[in-house]
Design an enzyme around this catalytic site. Structure first.
Site, PDB file in Angstrom:
ATOM      1  N   ASP A   1       0.824  -1.208   0.000  1.00  0.00           N
ATOM      2  CA  ASP A   1       0.000   0.000   0.000  1.00  0.00           C
ATOM      3  C   ASP A   1       0.861   1.262   0.000  1.00  0.00           C
ATOM      4  O   ASP A   1       1.872   1.330   0.710  1.00  0.00           O
ATOM      5  CB  ASP A   1      -0.852  -0.018   1.273  1.00  0.00           C
ATOM      6  CG  ASP A   1      -1.766   1.182   1.411  1.00  0.00           C
ATOM      7  OD1 ASP A   1      -2.780   1.230   0.711  1.00  0.00           O
ATOM      8  OD2 ASP A   1      -1.447   2.082   2.219  1.00  0.00           O
TER       9      ASP A   1
ATOM     10  N   GLU B   1       0.756  -0.761  -5.154  1.00  0.00           N
ATOM     11  CA  GLU B   1       0.094   0.399  -5.726  1.00  0.00           C
ATOM     12  C   GLU B   1       1.132   1.129  -6.577  1.00  0.00           C
ATOM     13  O   GLU B   1       2.327   1.052  -6.269  1.00  0.00           O
ATOM     14  CB  GLU B   1      -0.343   1.326  -4.574  1.00  0.00           C
ATOM     15  CG  GLU B   1      -1.805   1.585  -4.547  1.00  0.00           C
ATOM     16  CD  GLU B   1      -2.204   2.646  -3.531  1.00  0.00           C
ATOM     17  OE1 GLU B   1      -1.602   2.722  -2.445  1.00  0.00           O
ATOM     18  OE2 GLU B   1      -3.145   3.390  -3.833  1.00  0.00           O
TER      19      GLU B   1
HETATM   20  C1  GLC Z   1      -3.742   3.608  -0.267  1.00  0.00           C
HETATM   21  C2  GLC Z   1      -5.072   2.897  -0.136  1.00  0.00           C
HETATM   22  C3  GLC Z   1      -6.079   3.860   0.393  1.00  0.00           C
HETATM   23  C4  GLC Z   1      -5.635   4.311   1.772  1.00  0.00           C
HETATM   24  C5  GLC Z   1      -4.230   4.899   1.720  1.00  0.00           C
HETATM   25  C6  GLC Z   1      -3.646   5.029   3.091  1.00  0.00           C
HETATM   26  O1  GLC Z   1      -3.767   4.595  -1.219  1.00  0.00           O
HETATM   27  O2  GLC Z   1      -5.438   2.333  -1.370  1.00  0.00           O
HETATM   28  O3  GLC Z   1      -7.364   3.295   0.462  1.00  0.00           O
HETATM   29  O4  GLC Z   1      -6.529   5.268   2.270  1.00  0.00           O
HETATM   30  O5  GLC Z   1      -3.338   4.099   0.990  1.00  0.00           O
HETATM   31  O6  GLC Z   1      -3.314   3.775   3.615  1.00  0.00           O
END
Ligand code: GLC
Length: 573
Positions: free
Chosen positions: A222, A290
């Site tokens: 993430d 991500e």
């Molecule tokens: C990423 C997740 C998102 C979350 C953020 C903080 O972007 O996909 O949903 O709020 O990280 O962890």
């Protein structure tokens, strides 16, 4: 003259040399947002037993890997992305035994499980943070703590710099007890870990190993762009964007808080742990992440053949690069921007939606969302489906009073709808019963979309033609058709709004042709002129819902009709 382009699957060639294809290279990944798939205890929030209960649906849909958004213990300030214990399951989702049962039942059904891993921050209720507040070693420097710059005229502590949270407002929170500010790039309940501290890195490596030991097949990392900040803590320059509301993240150029080169070193360390584990156990684990907001930095997450990092970072080109008025060249560019920029020997992937983005249908309309599934599932590489996309769920209107998402709440009543991620997180629509069959309880954590009476899985299973039936046919091809599993990709712009690609392999019983009309008028095209290897006649495999051509119909490829915003998948020899 048409210029058709061939993308030979270099990654498969590379794999052939090594002699094995890894399971995840052609995975059909399905993202479960656990609060919203299925609730079994009537509290209106989805749970692990709910996921177990609907495994037959996952199998019938034809997916092979579940990516589970966080189910760890959490005060839920960011709905699980604020973890207070990396080693346990939040009671709202169930028990540890439920988790073990999930792993077992998924495996028995032939499915794999990928967990979300959130390395950038913990919850402010995590034991490490509580001890860090107390300056208890070794936790004292687990987080980014900084002194105040003094006190302003109102007696308020002045933060160390102008950095902003991705969810709006200062990224610094004053802590009375420790008499220092801590950094949080998301909610104040998500203090940022300090990856310049080797103990923090080691903690996270231990977490990875723990979940691998308990049967998971990989991780989605993430928020990697945020993992490390510049060591100087200087102010970030303003964007001077007149469209950007005050205090929102878009006010600043994030040159010190995002995409620092050391991020790759941290990701590389995660890679090392996974590789060690693979060697120790002989299991094949997937590590994905991500993307960054910067394309080139995203590509660097892949690493190289000699220095691999992520197996793949997610490809959001179909989310960010297709305007509502999509031209064929936009589709081609979105594809090329990935496969041509990707380092040699790597595997591409395709994503149309997730829990942070408007649903595909809300961005592109109901018809084109289906066409995008055809592209997403028939291109080479990994395909990612956000729960509900197999039945073409829509964004749900959520009032300010119903708003739950911190990003929406922080934006306030006038702007919440621009930022809130609630509309794409509403309960899965199983049937036309109360609450769409999502829960036996009376209420749901987010409202069910009103369209559930017509738009639900049960209805689509009963129809001869439906979004779900199309989805099933596409995943079936991914599993069984050599041309889709191993075939080359040829693609071409047939007309301004018509894009086509083939998947073909010598000796296949069936090759595939996918024709997409992104325009708002029906189209009639000669695809043979653009792709001369095609025969005069092919046979429809799946077609858009309003197409007059249906499965098994012969299709004249020199005079082929495609409905507005629609797609045709055709078999040919
Ligand atoms: C990423 C997740 C998102 C979350 C953020 C903080 O972007 O996909 O949903 O709020 O990280 O962890």
């Amino acid at each position: 003259m048409w210029l058709s382009r061939l993308f030979a699957l270099l990654f498969l060639a590379a794999v052939a040399v090594e002699g094995q294809v890894k399971w995840w290279e052609s995975a059909t990944l399905y993202q479960v947002y656990p609060r919203s798939l299925k609730d079994t205890n009537g509290d209106g929030v989805g749970d692990i037993r709910g996921i177990i209960q609907v495994i037959p649906h996952l199998v019938e849909a034809g997916i092979d890997t579940v990516w589970l958004s966080p189910i760890y213990k959490s005060p839920m300030k960011d709905f699980g992305y604020d973890i207070s214990d990396f080693y346990s399951v939040d009671p709202i989702f169930g028990t540890w035994d439920d988790f073990l049962a999930l792993v077992r039942f998924l495996r028995d059904a032939g499915l794999r499980l990928v967990m979300d891993m959130v390395p950038n921050h913990t919850s402010d209720e995590h034991d490490w943070f509580l001890r860090s507040v107390n300056r208890e070693d070794p936790f004292t420097d687990y987080y980014i703590w900084k002194d105040s710059l003094g006190v302003d005229a109102n007696g308020t502590q002045i933060p160390p710099n102008n950095w902003l949270s991705a969810f709006a407002g200062s990224a610094w929170q004053w802590n009375e007890q420790r008499q220092q500010f801590y950094l949080h790039q998301f909610t104040a309940g998500q203090p940022d870990l300090d990856y310049r501290n080797p103990l923090v890195l080691q903690e996270m490596k231990n977490v990875l190993r723990f979940w691998l030991d308990n049967g998971v097949d990989g991780f989605r990392i993430d928020a990697p762009p945020h993992i490390i900040e510049h060591a100087d803590f200087a102010d970030e320059p303003p964007t001077n964007d007149p469209e950007c509301p005050e205090q929102q993240f878009c006010q600043l150029q994030h040159i010190y808080t995002m995409n620092q080169p050391e991020t790759l070193d941290v990701l590389r360390e995660f890679r090392k742990t996974i590789d060690e584990y693979q060697i120790e156990t002989g299991r094949v684990i997937v590590l994905m992440s991500e993307p960054s907001n910067l394309h080139n930095f995203t590509m660097s997450y892949y690493g190289t053949e000699a220095d691999p990092i992520m197996d793949f970072p997610f490809n959001f080109n179909f989310i960010y690069d297709l305007p509502a008025e999509t031209l064929a060249i936009d589709i081609q560019n979105a594809i090329e921007k990935w496969i041509l920029d990707m380092p040699a020997g790597k595997t591409p992937n395709w994503v149309t939606g997730n829990h942070d983005q408007k649903r595909t249908r809300a961005r592109q309309g109901a018809e084109f969302a289906i066409a995008l599934n055809m592209i997403n599932l028939l291109l080479p590489g990994v395909s990612v489906t956000y729960y509900g996309e197999e039945i073409n769920m829509d964004n749900t209107f959520i009032t300010w009073e119903q708003t739950q998402d911190p990003q929406g709440c922080n934006a306030g009543p006038d702007n919440y709808f621009l930022y809130s991620r609630d509309p794409e997180r509403t309960p899965f629509q199983w049937n036309d019963q109360l609450n769409a069959g999502f829960t036996s309880g009376v209420s749901t954590w987010l409202p069910v979309n009103e369209n559930y009476l017509e738009l639900n899985l049960e209805a689509q299973r009963a129809e001869v033609r439906s979004e779900f039936k199309i989805y099933q046919a596409l995943t079936e091809a991914r599993k069984t058709a050599p041309a889709i599993i191993l075939g080359n990709l040829n693609y071409v712009i047939v007309e301004e709004y018509v894009f086509a690609f083939t998947r073909e392999i010598t000796g296949a019983a069936d090759n595939y042709l996918v024709v997409i009309n992104s325009g708002y008028a029906d189209a009639r095209v000669n695809i043979r002129a653009a792709l001369p290897q095609l025969p005069e006649i092919g046979f429809a495999y799946v077609t858009s819902l309003d197409s007059l051509i249906t499965a098994n119909d012969p299709v004249v490829l020199s005079d082929c009709q495609i409905v507005a915003r629609g797609g045709l998948v055709i078999l040919w020899k």
